[in-house]
Write a protein that holds these residues in place. Structure first.
Motif, PDB file in Angstrom:
ATOM      1  N   GLY A 126       6.037  -0.656  -0.922  1.00 36.05           N
ATOM      2  CA  GLY A 126       6.044  -0.081  -2.316  1.00 36.05           C
ATOM      3  C   GLY A 126       6.244  -1.094  -3.338  1.00 36.05           C
ATOM      4  O   GLY A 126       5.511  -0.909  -4.360  1.00 36.05           O
ATOM      5  N   TYR A 127       7.030  -2.187  -3.368  1.00 32.19           N
ATOM      6  CA  TYR A 127       6.812  -3.138  -4.213  1.00 32.19           C
ATOM      7  C   TYR A 127       5.232  -3.969  -4.176  1.00 32.19           C
ATOM      8  O   TYR A 127       4.801  -4.310  -5.492  1.00 32.19           O
ATOM      9  CB  TYR A 127       7.905  -4.047  -4.318  1.00 32.19           C
ATOM     10  N   ALA A 128       4.740  -4.101  -3.128  1.00 28.96           N
ATOM     11  CA  ALA A 128       3.480  -4.806  -2.861  1.00 28.96           C
ATOM     12  C   ALA A 128       2.475  -3.711  -3.801  1.00 28.96           C
ATOM     13  O   ALA A 128       1.458  -4.133  -4.550  1.00 28.96           O
ATOM     14  CB  ALA A 128       3.220  -5.034  -1.772  1.00 28.96           C
ATOM     15  N   ALA A 129       2.504  -2.620  -3.497  1.00 29.98           N
ATOM     16  CA  ALA A 129       1.680  -1.623  -4.245  1.00 29.98           C
ATOM     17  C   ALA A 129       1.941  -1.586  -5.664  1.00 29.98           C
ATOM     18  O   ALA A 129       0.879  -1.623  -6.209  1.00 29.98           O
ATOM     19  CB  ALA A 129       2.011  -0.237  -3.531  1.00 29.98           C
ATOM     20  N   LEU A 130       3.233  -1.740  -6.109  1.00 29.04           N
ATOM     21  CA  LEU A 130       3.481  -1.716  -7.441  1.00 29.04           C
ATOM     22  C   LEU A 130       2.763  -2.816  -8.095  1.00 29.04           C
ATOM     23  O   LEU A 130       1.899  -2.619  -9.235  1.00 29.04           O
ATOM     24  CB  LEU A 130       4.857  -1.464  -7.741  1.00 29.04           C
ATOM     25  N   VAL A 131       2.909  -3.925  -7.687  1.00 33.15           N
ATOM     26  CA  VAL A 131       2.397  -5.095  -8.284  1.00 33.15           C
ATOM     27  C   VAL A 131       0.915  -5.343  -8.315  1.00 33.15           C
ATOM     28  O   VAL A 131       0.395  -5.790  -9.077  1.00 33.15           O
ATOM     29  CB  VAL A 131       3.273  -6.383  -7.619  1.00 33.15           C
ATOM     30  N   SER A 132       0.486  -4.832  -7.051  1.00 31.64           N
ATOM     31  CA  SER A 132      -1.023  -4.867  -7.073  1.00 31.64           C
ATOM     32  C   SER A 132      -1.700  -3.913  -7.757  1.00 31.64           C
ATOM     33  O   SER A 132      -2.848  -4.144  -8.599  1.00 31.64           O
ATOM     34  CB  SER A 132      -1.352  -4.437  -5.571  1.00 31.64           C
ATOM     35  N   ALA A 133      -1.153  -2.837  -8.090  1.00 33.20           N
ATOM     36  CA  ALA A 133      -1.556  -2.025  -8.953  1.00 33.20           C
ATOM     37  C   ALA A 133      -1.360  -2.419 -10.365  1.00 33.20           C
ATOM     38  O   ALA A 133      -2.318  -2.310 -11.265  1.00 33.20           O
ATOM     39  CB  ALA A 133      -0.843  -0.403  -9.099  1.00 33.20           C
ATOM     40  N   LEU A 134      -0.363  -3.013 -10.796  1.00 31.23           N
ATOM     41  CA  LEU A 134      -0.102  -3.781 -12.157  1.00 31.23           C
ATOM     42  C   LEU A 134      -1.213  -4.932 -12.287  1.00 31.23           C
ATOM     43  O   LEU A 134      -1.856  -4.747 -13.446  1.00 31.23           O
ATOM     44  CB  LEU A 134       1.459  -4.204 -12.221  1.00 31.23           C
ATOM     45  N   GLY A 135      -1.600  -5.449 -11.365  1.00 27.08           N
ATOM     46  CA  GLY A 135      -2.453  -6.615 -11.592  1.00 27.08           C
ATOM     47  C   GLY A 135      -3.817  -6.221 -11.840  1.00 27.08           C
ATOM     48  O   GLY A 135      -4.616  -6.723 -12.452  1.00 27.08           O
ATOM     49  N   ALA A 136      -4.180  -5.007 -10.929  1.00 25.43           N
ATOM     50  CA  ALA A 136      -5.429  -4.396 -11.343  1.00 25.43           C
ATOM     51  C   ALA A 136      -5.623  -3.562 -12.606  1.00 25.43           C
ATOM     52  O   ALA A 136      -6.562  -3.762 -13.281  1.00 25.43           O
ATOM     53  CB  ALA A 136      -5.803  -3.460 -10.037  1.00 25.43           C
ATOM     54  N   LEU A 137      -4.463  -2.971 -12.896  1.00 23.78           N
ATOM     55  CA  LEU A 137      -4.644  -2.337 -14.157  1.00 23.78           C
ATOM     56  C   LEU A 137      -4.621  -3.322 -15.333  1.00 23.78           C
ATOM     57  O   LEU A 137      -5.334  -2.893 -16.505  1.00 23.78           O
ATOM     58  CB  LEU A 137      -3.274  -1.317 -14.197  1.00 23.78           C
ATOM     59  N   PHE A 138      -3.945  -4.264 -15.288  1.00 21.36           N
ATOM     60  CA  PHE A 138      -3.705  -5.470 -16.522  1.00 21.36           C
ATOM     61  C   PHE A 138      -4.882  -6.578 -16.243  1.00 21.36           C
ATOM     62  O   PHE A 138      -4.882  -7.264 -17.177  1.00 21.36           O
ATOM     63  CB  PHE A 138      -2.380  -5.975 -16.460  1.00 21.36           C
ATOM     64  N   GLU A 139      -5.559  -6.294 -15.208  1.00 25.18           N
ATOM     65  CA  GLU A 139      -6.635  -7.076 -15.007  1.00 25.18           C
ATOM     66  C   GLU A 139      -6.122  -8.748 -14.963  1.00 25.18           C
ATOM     67  O   GLU A 139      -6.811  -9.570 -15.570  1.00 25.18           O
ATOM     68  CB  GLU A 139      -7.688  -7.218 -16.068  1.00 25.18           C
ATOM     69  N   LEU A 140      -5.046  -8.812 -14.188  1.00 26.72           N
ATOM     70  CA  LEU A 140      -4.648 -10.236 -14.257  1.00 26.72           C
ATOM     71  C   LEU A 140      -5.238 -11.074 -13.227  1.00 26.72           C
ATOM     72  O   LEU A 140      -5.653 -10.802 -12.197  1.00 26.72           O
ATOM     73  CB  LEU A 140      -3.108  -9.981 -13.708  1.00 26.72           C
ATOM     74  N   PRO A 141      -5.615 -12.659 -13.861  1.00 28.13           N
ATOM     75  CA  PRO A 141      -6.343 -13.413 -12.992  1.00 28.13           C
ATOM     76  C   PRO A 141      -5.543 -14.120 -12.001  1.00 28.13           C
ATOM     77  O   PRO A 141      -6.135 -14.913 -11.137  1.00 28.13           O
ATOM     78  CB  PRO A 141      -6.720 -14.300 -13.989  1.00 28.13           C
ATOM     79  N   GLN A 142      -4.230 -13.854 -11.809  1.00 24.58           N
ATOM     80  CA  GLN A 142      -3.575 -14.541 -11.065  1.00 24.58           C
ATOM     81  C   GLN A 142      -3.926 -14.413  -9.309  1.00 24.58           C
ATOM     82  O   GLN A 142      -4.304 -13.364  -9.069  1.00 24.58           O
ATOM     83  CB  GLN A 142      -1.948 -14.343 -11.162  1.00 24.58           C
ATOM     84  N   SER A 143      -3.692 -15.505  -8.708  1.00 29.09           N
ATOM     85  CA  SER A 143      -4.060 -15.194  -7.235  1.00 29.09           C
ATOM     86  C   SER A 143      -2.967 -14.327  -6.236  1.00 29.09           C
ATOM     87  O   SER A 143      -1.817 -14.188  -6.980  1.00 29.09           O
ATOM     88  CB  SER A 143      -3.906 -16.781  -6.533  1.00 29.09           C
ATOM     89  N   ALA A 144      -3.331 -14.279  -5.193  1.00 30.34           N
ATOM     90  CA  ALA A 144      -2.230 -13.197  -4.537  1.00 30.34           C
ATOM     91  C   ALA A 144      -1.149 -13.969  -4.309  1.00 30.34           C
ATOM     92  O   ALA A 144       0.036 -13.197  -4.216  1.00 30.34           O
ATOM     93  CB  ALA A 144      -2.903 -12.889  -3.061  1.00 30.34           C
ATOM     94  N   SER A 145      -1.146 -15.222  -4.116  1.00 27.70           N
ATOM     95  CA  SER A 145       0.085 -15.991  -3.852  1.00 27.70           C
ATOM     96  C   SER A 145       1.096 -15.737  -5.214  1.00 27.70           C
ATOM     97  O   SER A 145       2.332 -15.725  -5.234  1.00 27.70           O
ATOM     98  CB  SER A 145      -0.153 -17.479  -3.467  1.00 27.70           C
ATOM     99  N   ASP A 146       0.452 -16.344  -6.502  1.00 21.39           N
ATOM    100  CA  ASP A 146       0.972 -15.892  -7.677  1.00 21.39           C
ATOM    101  C   ASP A 146       1.636 -14.795  -8.063  1.00 21.39           C
ATOM    102  O   ASP A 146       2.846 -14.456  -8.377  1.00 21.39           O
ATOM    103  CB  ASP A 146      -0.004 -16.357  -8.752  1.00 21.39           C
ATOM    104  N   LEU A 147       0.889 -13.626  -7.278  1.00 22.27           N
ATOM    105  CA  LEU A 147       1.348 -12.363  -7.627  1.00 22.27           C
ATOM    106  C   LEU A 147       2.469 -12.150  -6.518  1.00 22.27           C
ATOM    107  O   LEU A 147       3.601 -11.025  -6.858  1.00 22.27           O
ATOM    108  CB  LEU A 147       0.122 -11.206  -7.519  1.00 22.27           C
ATOM    109  N   SER A 148       2.575 -12.666  -5.557  1.00 23.96           N
ATOM    110  CA  SER A 148       3.663 -12.525  -4.338  1.00 23.96           C
ATOM    111  C   SER A 148       4.937 -12.793  -5.188  1.00 23.96           C
ATOM    112  O   SER A 148       5.965 -12.118  -4.663  1.00 23.96           O
ATOM    113  CB  SER A 148       3.461 -13.358  -3.228  1.00 23.96           C
ATOM    114  N   ARG A 149       5.014 -13.750  -6.100  1.00 23.66           N
ATOM    115  CA  ARG A 149       6.219 -14.139  -6.681  1.00 23.66           C
ATOM    116  C   ARG A 149       6.711 -12.881  -7.909  1.00 23.66           C
ATOM    117  O   ARG A 149       7.811 -12.797  -7.630  1.00 23.66           O
ATOM    118  CB  ARG A 149       6.020 -15.305  -7.469  1.00 23.66           C
ATOM    119  N   VAL A 150       5.920 -12.219  -7.991  1.00 20.29           N
ATOM    120  CA  VAL A 150       6.119 -11.032  -9.013  1.00 20.29           C
ATOM    121  C   VAL A 150       6.789 -10.044  -8.031  1.00 20.29           C
ATOM    122  O   VAL A 150       7.663  -9.095  -8.290  1.00 20.29           O
ATOM    123  CB  VAL A 150       4.918 -10.479  -9.761  1.00 20.29           C
ATOM    124  N   ALA A 151       5.972  -9.817  -6.877  1.00 20.95           N
ATOM    125  CA  ALA A 151       6.506  -8.913  -5.910  1.00 20.95           C
ATOM    126  C   ALA A 151       7.925  -9.368  -5.255  1.00 20.95           C
ATOM    127  O   ALA A 151       8.906  -8.294  -5.123  1.00 20.95           O
ATOM    128  CB  ALA A 151       5.515  -8.610  -4.863  1.00 20.95           C
TER     129      ALA A 151
END
Length: 411
Positions: A126-151
């Motif tokens: 659930g949280y991985a989907a949330l953060v991945s969707a936010l990353g796609a929506l916001f066009e964030l350039p961070q890597s998957a490891s970077d976004l994993s910290r957000v998740a």
């Protein structure tokens, strides 16, 4: 027509083979030890999330499986959204033409294709989907490891669902959590023969949540300290070696021993926590008996914080395992055959044949010894394999309608 700012993604479930249990910082969700998991295929277990940003939305709203939930009631949810918004705001400051998405309201709609909060890592996907969707929506350039910290600040194990294949969550040592993130150990193609069979013993919500349970363990279990200090570091190294070498016997033994120790630590908690039930323990016993019957370690069980079992095996052995367990744990009459066992890998001629045939004579003899448990002891079986990380879906797969409201709502 005004541009629609929206993203839809799916994210996978991961099942840990080296367990995460305990936090050194509850606010940042920094773990006491590293952990390692297998990502399961989204074709069978996934969360799909759609997020739309629009200036006319008066605030953030969330619908989970068709029911509106309060965002304000979840600090973790707020933390994940706020962190992603800050990353988007930084982009907007650098680009005057960028739409101010960080200031707009969000409509978030999420659906699981498996039971929520029943020991199947629903918060992780659930949280991985949330953060991945936010990353796609916001066009964030961070890597998957970077976004994993957000998740991670939403749900600790969610950081591991940001990758496919085999994934380590590095505990890190920094107080700010900057080095506590997920990294991929091997991709799904590294060991494609590995499969998993999920035995859903219960799809009811847990009586003791993981969050509450692990904190009590940290505070009261004497065994826990030894696990963190010596056992887990050794097992992390041994497990990564087993995966690199595709050594199933080593992988299986480490997986089962770590599951057993995790639940032993839960029982050493005061007051004790018991996530497994009689059916769970019976399944573990049959796995050991199966390995004896075939003369080698061909199957491994693991249990997260719940009674549901996950059995890992190589493809060539999984047919025997499915035949055995669907025989020992028969389908109740009220459950449709395709719901009980979907037969995605054509183990049987059809789903309604599950439990009616055991091909291997040694396994058939074991089945006679084990006997049949009451129908419904296992509510359903989910046969799956190692899967990929989050997927961005086309607009046609959106969970929101033209007005930005959920397409599916439950009263």
């Amino acid at each position: 027509m005004a541009k629609v700012f929206e993203a839809t993604v799916t994210a996978p479930v991961n099942i840990a083979v080296i367990k995460y249990w305990g936090k050194r910082d509850a606010a940042l969700i920094l773990p006491t030890n590293s952990s390692l998991s297998v990502t399961l295929s989204q074709d069978h277990l996934s969360t799909r999330t759609t997020i739309r940003a629009a200036p006319e939305f008066t605030g953030d709203r969330l619908w989970l499986n068709g029911v509106e939930e309060s965002i304000a009631a979840s600090k973790r949810l707020i933390n994940s959204i706020t962190t992603a918004r800050k990353l988007r705001a930084a982009l907007e400051q650098q680009d005057a033409d960028a739409a101010p998405l960080s200031t707009w309201g969000l409509h978030i709609c999420s659906e699981n294709n498996f039971p929520t909060a029943a020991g199947l890592a629903s918060s992780a996907s659930g949280y991985a989907a949330l953060v991945s969707a936010l990353g796609a929506l916001f066009e964030l350039p961070q890597s998957a490891s970077d976004l994993s910290r957000v998740a991670r600040v939403g749900s600790g194990s969610a950081c591991r669902s940001m990758f496919g294949g085999f994934v380590a969550w590095q505990a890190g040592i920094s107080d700010d959590g900057s080095d506590s993130q997920a990294v991929q150990v091997a991709d799904r193609q590294h060991w494609p023969e590995l499969q998993a069979l999920v035995l859903v013993v219960s799809d009811q919500k847990k009586t003791v949540s993981s969050t509450a349970g692990m904190q009590t363990t940290v505070d009261t279990s004497q065994l826990f300290a030894e696990r963190v200090r010596t056992v887990v570091p050794q097992r992390m190294e041994a497990m990564q070696k087993a995966i690199a070498e595709r050594d199933f016997a080593a992988f299986a033994e480490i997986t089962m021993r770590d599951s057993n120790q995790f639940h032993a630590v839960c029982l050493d908690t005061y007051p004790p926590i018991s996530y497994m039930n009689d059916t769970s323990r019976a399944i573990a016993g049959i796995v050991h008996a199966f390995n004896t019957a075939v003369g080698r370690v061909a199957a491994a069980y693991t249990y997260d914080a719940g009674p549901n079992a996950v059995i890992y095996a190589l493809k060539d052995d999984m047919r025997d395992i499915v035949e055995l367990f669907t025989h020992c744990f028969p389908r109740p009459d009220a459950v449709l055959p395709e719901t009980f066992y979907a037969n995605s890998f054509a183990v049987f001629d059809s789903p309604d044949a599950a439990g009616t045939r055991i091909t291997n004579p040694n396994v058939a003899q074991l089945a006679q010894t084990a006997g049949k448990f009451p129908a419904g002891s296992v509510r359903r079986f989910i046969h799956t394999e190692v899967g990929d990380g989050p997927r961005v879906l086309p607009a046609s797969q959106s969970l929101l309608d033209a007005a930005g409201m959920p397409k599916h709502v439950r009263e």
